[in-house]
Structures are given as structure tokens and as C-alpha cells.
Design a protein around this motif. Structure first.
Motif, PDB file in Angstrom:
ATOM      1  N   UNK A 164       2.255  -2.016   3.139  1.00 56.19           N
ATOM      2  CA  UNK A 164       3.347  -1.040   2.998  1.00 56.19           C
ATOM      3  C   UNK A 164       2.836   0.287   2.457  1.00 56.19           C
ATOM      4  N   UNK A 165       1.876   0.225   1.519  1.00 54.79           N
ATOM      5  CA  UNK A 165       1.339   1.435   0.899  1.00 54.79           C
ATOM      6  C   UNK A 165       0.288   2.117   1.767  1.00 54.79           C
ATOM      7  N   UNK A 166      -0.096   1.483   2.875  1.00 51.65           N
ATOM      8  CA  UNK A 166      -1.081   2.090   3.759  1.00 51.65           C
ATOM      9  C   UNK A 166      -2.512   1.888   3.326  1.00 51.65           C
ATOM     10  N   UNK A 167      -2.755   0.936   2.431  1.00 53.41           N
ATOM     11  CA  UNK A 167      -4.120   0.663   1.959  1.00 53.41           C
ATOM     12  C   UNK A 167      -4.805  -0.417   2.784  1.00 53.41           C
ATOM     13  N   UNK A 168      -4.015  -1.191   3.532  1.00 52.29           N
ATOM     14  CA  UNK A 168      -4.521  -2.123   4.538  1.00 52.29           C
ATOM     15  C   UNK A 168      -3.672  -1.945   5.787  1.00 52.29           C
ATOM     16  N   UNK A 169      -4.249  -2.237   6.941  1.00 52.11           N
ATOM     17  CA  UNK A 169      -3.436  -2.237   8.149  1.00 52.11           C
ATOM     18  C   UNK A 169      -3.820  -3.430   9.018  1.00 52.11           C
ATOM     19  N   UNK A 170      -2.850  -3.908   9.757  1.00 52.19           N
ATOM     20  CA  UNK A 170      -3.028  -5.083  10.604  1.00 52.19           C
ATOM     21  C   UNK A 170      -4.010  -4.772  11.743  1.00 52.19           C
ATOM     22  N   UNK A 171      -4.836  -5.773  12.069  1.00 55.87           N
ATOM     23  CA  UNK A 171      -5.785  -5.643  13.179  1.00 55.87           C
ATOM     24  C   UNK A 171      -5.724  -6.918  13.997  1.00 55.87           C
ATOM     25  N   UNK A 172      -4.521  -7.282  14.442  1.00 59.37           N
ATOM     26  CA  UNK A 172      -4.347  -8.541  15.154  1.00 59.37           C
ATOM     27  C   UNK A 172      -3.651  -9.550  14.265  1.00 59.37           C
ATOM     28  N   UNK A 173      -3.597 -10.804  14.701  1.00 58.06           N
ATOM     29  CA  UNK A 173      -2.947 -11.860  13.932  1.00 58.06           C
ATOM     30  C   UNK A 173      -3.772 -12.232  12.705  1.00 58.06           C
ATOM     31  N   UNK A 174      -3.155 -12.080  11.529  1.00 61.55           N
ATOM     32  CA  UNK A 174      -3.792 -12.462  10.266  1.00 61.55           C
ATOM     33  C   UNK A 174      -5.161 -11.818  10.081  1.00 61.55           C
ATOM     34  N   UNK A 175      -5.339 -10.603  10.578  1.00 65.36           N
ATOM     35  CA  UNK A 175      -6.575  -9.856  10.382  1.00 65.36           C
ATOM     36  C   UNK A 175      -6.230  -8.468   9.842  1.00 65.36           C
ATOM     37  N   UNK A 176      -7.064  -7.961   8.955  1.00 64.73           N
ATOM     38  CA  UNK A 176      -6.783  -6.674   8.318  1.00 64.73           C
ATOM     39  C   UNK A 176      -8.038  -5.804   8.282  1.00 64.73           C
ATOM     40  N   UNK A 177      -7.808  -4.498   8.258  1.00 63.81           N
ATOM     41  CA  UNK A 177      -8.891  -3.538   8.025  1.00 63.81           C
ATOM     42  C   UNK A 177      -8.401  -2.577   6.958  1.00 63.81           C
ATOM     43  N   UNK A 178      -9.334  -2.002   6.226  1.00 66.62           N
ATOM     44  CA  UNK A 178      -8.951  -1.035   5.211  1.00 66.62           C
ATOM     45  C   UNK A 178      -8.564   0.274   5.861  1.00 66.62           C
ATOM     46  N   UNK A 179      -7.424   0.809   5.471  1.00 66.67           N
ATOM     47  CA  UNK A 179      -7.005   2.115   5.955  1.00 66.67           C
ATOM     48  C   UNK A 179      -7.727   3.185   5.143  1.00 66.67           C
ATOM     49  N   UNK A 180      -7.717   4.394   5.659  1.00 69.32           N
ATOM     50  CA  UNK A 180      -8.385   5.485   4.965  1.00 69.32           C
ATOM     51  C   UNK A 180      -7.601   5.968   3.757  1.00 69.32           C
ATOM     52  N   UNK A 181      -6.304   5.618   3.743  1.00 66.05           N
ATOM     53  CA  UNK A 181      -5.451   6.108   2.657  1.00 66.05           C
ATOM     54  C   UNK A 181      -5.911   5.588   1.308  1.00 66.05           C
ATOM     55  N   UNK A 182      -5.722   6.395   0.275  1.00 60.90           N
ATOM     56  CA  UNK A 182      -6.019   5.981  -1.093  1.00 60.90           C
ATOM     57  C   UNK A 182      -4.896   6.449  -1.996  1.00 60.90           C
ATOM     58  N   UNK A 183      -4.753   5.780  -3.127  1.00 60.19           N
ATOM     59  CA  UNK A 183      -3.688   6.138  -4.062  1.00 60.19           C
ATOM     60  C   UNK A 183      -4.233   7.132  -5.072  1.00 60.19           C
ATOM     61  N   UNK A 184      -3.578   8.269  -5.199  1.00 61.27           N
ATOM     62  CA  UNK A 184      -3.990   9.272  -6.170  1.00 61.27           C
ATOM     63  C   UNK A 184      -2.759   9.714  -6.939  1.00 61.27           C
ATOM     64  N   UNK A 185      -2.978  10.291  -8.115  1.00 61.59           N
ATOM     65  CA  UNK A 185      -1.859  10.781  -8.902  1.00 61.59           C
ATOM     66  C   UNK A 185      -2.336  11.809  -9.895  1.00 61.59           C
ATOM     67  N   UNK A 186      -1.434  12.348 -10.675  1.00 58.75           N
ATOM     68  CA  UNK A 186      -1.829  13.289 -11.696  1.00 58.75           C
ATOM     69  C   UNK A 186      -2.684  12.573 -12.727  1.00 58.75           C
ATOM     70  N   UNK A 187      -3.580  13.303 -13.423  1.00 61.15           N
ATOM     71  CA  UNK A 187      -4.454  12.654 -14.412  1.00 61.15           C
ATOM     72  C   UNK A 187      -3.715  11.812 -15.434  1.00 61.15           C
ATOM     73  N   UNK A 188      -2.557  12.301 -15.933  1.00 62.13           N
ATOM     74  CA  UNK A 188      -1.800  11.572 -16.950  1.00 62.13           C
ATOM     75  C   UNK A 188      -1.309  10.240 -16.414  1.00 62.13           C
ATOM     76  N   UNK A 189      -0.755  10.255 -15.203  1.00 62.32           N
ATOM     77  CA  UNK A 189      -0.247   9.025 -14.607  1.00 62.32           C
ATOM     78  C   UNK A 189      -1.374   8.072 -14.277  1.00 62.32           C
ATOM     79  N   UNK A 190      -2.484   8.619 -13.768  1.00 67.57           N
ATOM     80  CA  UNK A 190      -3.622   7.779 -13.402  1.00 67.57           C
ATOM     81  C   UNK A 190      -4.196   7.068 -14.622  1.00 67.57           C
ATOM     82  N   UNK A 191      -4.354   7.784 -15.724  1.00 65.36           N
ATOM     83  CA  UNK A 191      -4.885   7.171 -16.947  1.00 65.36           C
ATOM     84  C   UNK A 191      -3.996   6.035 -17.423  1.00 65.36           C
ATOM     85  N   UNK A 192      -2.694   6.254 -17.414  1.00 64.63           N
ATOM     86  CA  UNK A 192      -1.759   5.230 -17.880  1.00 64.63           C
ATOM     87  C   UNK A 192      -1.782   4.013 -16.963  1.00 64.63           C
TER      88      UNK A 192
END
Length: 279
Positions: A164-192
Motif C-alpha cells: 500500500x505504501x509503495x515500498x513493495x510491488x507485486x511481480x506475479x502470484x506471491x512474488x514481490x520486488x522492491x519499489x523505488x519509493x522510500x519513506x522520508x519525513x521532516x527531521x523531527x518526525x524521522x527522529x521520533x
């Protein structure tokens, strides 16, 4: 045009963007901004935005009204100020969860909402690395590969979130590949968000001491340091971390998931502080 308020987690950045937008569209100054919010100091809004002063409860209301916030936007602004100004992890996390709840109730996605969910459990980063290595595997199969073992339900929960977050994507039945997306945030939120993950990984490292020495690598140094040396070592650790990431990125024959903890923390108070207390 400004982004919706629920796409912010830093109230100072929101205030700064509001000021820049008003200034772009008309003659507007920090003096006028401060006056609209009912402050006698002509530069008070700038001082707050620069992080040199805090907003009181009354100040929060005045500032929100000056920016024309009403309804859930004002409610969100209050929570955002609480998040930005709280000094304890408990209060900051409660405020952030309130921000997410307000956004969800009004069917708006907070940009950094995924940040907290990703780092909420050590299962998420492990499953993200493990899933592409096991095409066709069931959640139960993946769970048995984790150390310590994880339930199929927990793996499925991670897979659902990661896709859902786009960090993995389906590559067929029960197979996954890593998506290019990454989770980033402001420094304060990231530290917490990362603080809880560091705690979980540290506890896993404690049990990993019992593994055979050819399967884990532990070493440590207890040393006296000045602030200057501390900062130099911290910089070296950051550079080493970047080099490790580069090595991992080049690996085309991955067959296991590892965790590397790099920790540098005080084991005593500062001697000079203690001497001053005695004086």
C-alpha cells in the motif's frame, strides 16, 4: 499555492510558507503578521518561525486565527504545535497520532503517516528485504525465516502495508520486488519514528550475542572523549554507514537479511558538570 495543512508536520514550516505565500500575493511583512496575531512585538512571528521562541496556548489560537484556520484545520494546527514543542517522546507521539487521526477523519492522507507505520515494527524492514528473495513463498514461510520467528498474520500485515505504501510491488502470484519509493519525513518526525525502531533492534541485538561467532560480529570500545572528538567519530560513523549502503546496493547474490547497529552513547555524565555542582 500552499499545500494543504495536513501535508505538514512542522508548524513553523507551515507558518513560514503561509508568510511567503501572502508576501508573494500582496504587500505583507512580519510586522503585519505579528499584528494580525495580536502580538506587540513586530518580529514575534519571525522569532517563532526561526525556532527562537514558542507559541503559548493563547498564541496558538491567535496565530491560527490570523492565518484564517477554522474547523479541522485549526484542530490540526493545535496538534502540530503540540508535536513540535513537546519535550517528551510520549507527548510528541500522542500529538502526532492525533494529527494522523484528524487527517484520516477528513479523508486526507498525511504525507508522513507511513513513516511511523513503517518504523512501528521491526517486521516491516525485514519483510521488505526478505519478500523479494522468496518468490512464491507464503507469509508463513517468510515468518519462519525471520529471527526470531514471526507469525504468518504479522508477515501478511507487513506485506499489506508495504504494498500500500509503495515500498513493495507485486511481480506475479506471491512474488514481490522492491519499489523505488522510500519513506522520508521532516527531521523531527524521522527522529521520533526511528527511536522506537532503534529500541526494538537493540533488543534483538542482545539476543543475537548468543549466536555462533561466525554468524555475528560484535565489538566495542569504552573511551573518554571531548565534544570535538565525539563529533569527529560521529562523522566517521556516518561516512562508514554510507559506504556500507553502497556495498549492499552492489550485492547481486543476496541470501540473508542482516541488521547493522552503529551506536555511540555516553556511559557517564560530564566531569565538569559534576565539578560545578560541588563548587
Amino acid at each position: 499555492m500552499m499545500r494543504p495543512i495536513v501535508e505538514y508536520s512542522d508548524f513553523r514550516q507551515y507558518m513560514r510558507d503561509y508568510y511567503e505565500e501572502r508576501k508573494r500575493c500582496s504587500v505583507f511583512s512580519w510586522r503585519e503578521f505579528s499584528k494580525l496575531a495580536g502580538f506587540t512585538s513586530s518580529s514575534y512571528m519571525k522569532v517563532v518561525c526561526d525556532g527562537k521562541s514558542k507559541l503559548s496556548r493563547v498564541g496558538v489560537e491567535r496565530t491560527g486565527q490570523a492565518m484564517g484556520l477554522v474547523g479541522f484545520e485549526m484542530e490540526y494546527f493545535r496538534a502540530m504545535v503540540e508535536f513540535g514543542q513537546s519535550e517528551t517522546e510520549f507527548k510528541k507521539k500522542a500529538a502526532y497520532e492525533n494529527m494522523l487521526a484528524i487527517a484520516k477523519a477528513h479523508k486526507v492522507r498525511v504525507m508522513e503517516g507511513d513513516l511511523f507505520e513503517f518504523y512501528d515494527s521491526w517486521h516491516n524492514p525485514v519483510v521488505r528485504e526478505l519478500a523479494p528473495l522468496m518468490p512464491g513463498a507464503t507469509p508463513g514461510d517468510m515468518g519462519k525465516m525471520c529471527c526470531p520467528e514471526v507469525t504468518a498474520a504479522d508477515v501478511q500485515k507487513s506485506l499489506s502495508f508495504l504494498t500500500r505504501a509503495g515500498l513493495l510491488k507485486k511481480a506475479g502470484n506471491d512474488a514481490f520486488v522492491q519499489a523505488e519509493a522510500s519513506i522520508v519525513g521532516t527531521p523531527d518526525a524521522t527522529r521520533l519514528a526511528l527511536r522506537g525502531m532503534h529500541g526494538q533492534m537493540s533488543r534483538l541485538a542482545t539476543s543475537a550475542v548468543e549466536l555462533p561467532v561466525d554468524e555475528r560480529h560484535f565489538s566495542g570500545i569504552t573511551m573518554g572523549l571531548s565534544r570535538r572528538s565525539y563529533e569527529r567519530i560521529a562523522s566517521l560513523i556516518d561516512e562508514f554507514r554510507r559506504q556500507v549502503i553502497a556495498v549492499a546496493a552492489e550485492d547481486k547474490d543476496i541470501d540473508q537479511v542482516y541488521r547493522l547497529n552503529m551506536q555511540l552513547f555516553p556511559l557517564s555524565r560530564k566531569v565538569k558538570e559534576c565539578e560545578n555542582e560541588k563548587a
